[in-house]
Design a protein around this motif. Structure first.
Motif, PDB file in Angstrom:
ATOM      1  N   ASP A   1       0.813  -1.215   0.000  1.00  0.00           N
ATOM      2  CA  ASP A   1       0.000   0.000   0.000  1.00  0.00           C
ATOM      3  C   ASP A   1       0.849   1.268   0.000  1.00  0.00           C
ATOM      4  O   ASP A   1       0.446   2.275  -0.533  1.00  0.00           O
ATOM      5  N   PHE A   2       1.986   1.211   0.639  1.00  0.00           N
ATOM      6  CA  PHE A   2       2.840   2.392   0.758  1.00  0.00           C
ATOM      7  C   PHE A   2       4.086   2.195  -0.097  1.00  0.00           C
ATOM      8  O   PHE A   2       5.185   2.013   0.420  1.00  0.00           O
ATOM      9  N   ASP A   3       3.915   2.296  -1.405  1.00  0.00           N
ATOM     10  CA  ASP A   3       5.012   2.068  -2.341  1.00  0.00           C
ATOM     11  C   ASP A   3       6.178   3.024  -2.110  1.00  0.00           C
ATOM     12  O   ASP A   3       7.317   2.706  -2.420  1.00  0.00           O
ATOM     13  N   TRP A   4       5.901   4.194  -1.594  1.00  0.00           N
ATOM     14  CA  TRP A   4       6.892   5.237  -1.367  1.00  0.00           C
ATOM     15  C   TRP A   4       7.776   4.952  -0.154  1.00  0.00           C
ATOM     16  O   TRP A   4       8.827   5.570   0.005  1.00  0.00           O
ATOM     17  N   PHE A   5       7.384   4.040   0.705  1.00  0.00           N
ATOM     18  CA  PHE A   5       8.092   3.806   1.970  1.00  0.00           C
ATOM     19  C   PHE A   5       9.566   3.448   1.755  1.00  0.00           C
ATOM     20  O   PHE A   5      10.442   3.994   2.433  1.00  0.00           O
ATOM     21  N   ASP A   6       9.842   2.550   0.821  1.00  0.00           N
ATOM     22  CA  ASP A   6      11.221   2.090   0.614  1.00  0.00           C
ATOM     23  C   ASP A   6      12.156   3.190   0.137  1.00  0.00           C
ATOM     24  O   ASP A   6      13.370   3.087   0.318  1.00  0.00           O
ATOM     25  N   SER A   7      11.610   4.248  -0.445  1.00  0.00           N
ATOM     26  CA  SER A   7      12.465   5.342  -0.927  1.00  0.00           C
ATOM     27  C   SER A   7      12.845   6.325   0.179  1.00  0.00           C
ATOM     28  O   SER A   7      13.680   7.201  -0.035  1.00  0.00           O
ATOM     29  N   LEU A   8      12.251   6.175   1.350  1.00  0.00           N
ATOM     30  CA  LEU A   8      12.553   7.075   2.463  1.00  0.00           C
ATOM     31  C   LEU A   8      13.868   6.704   3.134  1.00  0.00           C
ATOM     32  O   LEU A   8      14.262   5.538   3.150  1.00  0.00           O
ATOM     33  N   ASP A   9      14.510   7.700   3.733  1.00  0.00           N
ATOM     34  CA  ASP A   9      15.694   7.418   4.536  1.00  0.00           C
ATOM     35  C   ASP A   9      15.254   6.772   5.856  1.00  0.00           C
ATOM     36  O   ASP A   9      14.059   6.743   6.186  1.00  0.00           O
ATOM     37  N   GLY A  10      16.209   6.229   6.582  1.00  0.00           N
ATOM     38  CA  GLY A  10      15.912   5.496   7.814  1.00  0.00           C
ATOM     39  C   GLY A  10      15.117   6.272   8.845  1.00  0.00           C
ATOM     40  O   GLY A  10      14.129   5.764   9.382  1.00  0.00           O
ATOM     41  N   PRO A  11      15.505   7.517   9.165  1.00  0.00           N
ATOM     42  CA  PRO A  11      14.742   8.265  10.172  1.00  0.00           C
ATOM     43  C   PRO A  11      13.282   8.475   9.780  1.00  0.00           C
ATOM     44  O   PRO A  11      12.384   8.342  10.618  1.00  0.00           O
ATOM     45  N   ARG A  12      13.039   8.778   8.519  1.00  0.00           N
ATOM     46  CA  ARG A  12      11.651   9.001   8.082  1.00  0.00           C
ATOM     47  C   ARG A  12      10.873   7.683   8.048  1.00  0.00           C
ATOM     48  O   ARG A  12       9.673   7.669   8.331  1.00  0.00           O
ATOM     49  N   GLN A  13      11.542   6.578   7.731  1.00  0.00           N
ATOM     50  CA  GLN A  13      10.874   5.280   7.832  1.00  0.00           C
ATOM     51  C   GLN A  13      10.469   5.015   9.281  1.00  0.00           C
ATOM     52  O   GLN A  13       9.378   4.503   9.531  1.00  0.00           O
ATOM     53  N   CYS A  14      11.326   5.390  10.226  1.00  0.00           N
ATOM     54  CA  CYS A  14      10.994   5.209  11.648  1.00  0.00           C
ATOM     55  C   CYS A  14       9.752   6.004  12.033  1.00  0.00           C
ATOM     56  O   CYS A  14       8.916   5.523  12.805  1.00  0.00           O
ATOM     57  N   VAL A  15       9.618   7.214  11.487  1.00  0.00           N
ATOM     58  CA  VAL A  15       8.427   8.034  11.751  1.00  0.00           C
ATOM     59  C   VAL A  15       7.178   7.310  11.267  1.00  0.00           C
ATOM     60  O   VAL A  15       6.186   7.192  12.000  1.00  0.00           O
ATOM     61  N   ILE A  16       7.230   6.815  10.046  1.00  0.00           N
ATOM     62  CA  ILE A  16       6.068   6.134   9.476  1.00  0.00           C
ATOM     63  C   ILE A  16       5.733   4.874  10.272  1.00  0.00           C
ATOM     64  O   ILE A  16       4.559   4.616  10.576  1.00  0.00           O
ATOM     65  N   LEU A  17       6.739   4.102  10.618  1.00  0.00           N
ATOM     66  CA  LEU A  17       6.491   2.885  11.403  1.00  0.00           C
ATOM     67  C   LEU A  17       5.866   3.219  12.749  1.00  0.00           C
ATOM     68  O   LEU A  17       4.956   2.522  13.209  1.00  0.00           O
ATOM     69  N   ASN A  18       6.339   4.281  13.379  1.00  0.00           N
ATOM     70  CA  ASN A  18       5.779   4.697  14.662  1.00  0.00           C
ATOM     71  C   ASN A  18       4.312   5.087  14.501  1.00  0.00           C
ATOM     72  O   ASN A  18       3.463   4.697  15.309  1.00  0.00           O
ATOM     73  N   MET A  19       4.022   5.834  13.451  1.00  0.00           N
ATOM     74  CA  MET A  19       2.639   6.253  13.224  1.00  0.00           C
ATOM     75  C   MET A  19       1.742   5.052  12.920  1.00  0.00           C
ATOM     76  O   MET A  19       0.621   4.976  13.417  1.00  0.00           O
ATOM     77  N   VAL A  20       2.228   4.122  12.106  1.00  0.00           N
ATOM     78  CA  VAL A  20       1.432   2.932  11.785  1.00  0.00           C
ATOM     79  C   VAL A  20       1.194   2.099  13.045  1.00  0.00           C
ATOM     80  O   VAL A  20       0.105   1.557  13.234  1.00  0.00           O
ATOM     81  N   PHE A  21       2.191   2.031  13.922  1.00  0.00           N
ATOM     82  CA  PHE A  21       2.010   1.312  15.182  1.00  0.00           C
ATOM     83  C   PHE A  21       0.876   1.934  15.992  1.00  0.00           C
ATOM     84  O   PHE A  21       0.060   1.222  16.573  1.00  0.00           O
TER      85      PHE A  21
END
Length: 76
Positions: free
Chosen positions: A1-21
């Motif tokens: 669903d979030f095709d853009w996720f893999d293009s993010l740097d590590g810190p921004r991926q952490c933000v998204i993972l935290n929000m999804v949690f």
């Protein structure tokens, strides 16, 4: 669903993972403007979208911290 996720740097991926949690995938999908900003790499606007949400009022300081990471791309 979030095709853009893999293009993010590590810190921004952490933000998204935290929000999804916190929100679940369905809740995260409601952040349409923020997701569009992320896809456009408009970090400032994405951070503002985060802070203007009901979620921000619920998690308070955590939202500010995550928005700062989204804005800067650096873990605080």
């Amino acid at each position: 669903d979030f095709d853009w996720f893999d293009s993010l740097d590590g810190p921004r991926q952490c933000v998204i993972l935290n929000m999804v949690f916190n929100l679940g995938v369905a809740g995260m999908k409601k952040f349409k403007n923020m997701i569009a900003d992320i896809e456009a790499k408009n970090w400032e606007s994405a951070a503002k979208e985060m802070l203007s949400s009901r979620w921000s009022g619920q998690v308070k300081g955590r939202a500010i911290e995550l928005a700062n990471i989204m804005r800067s791309g650096r873990l605080t």
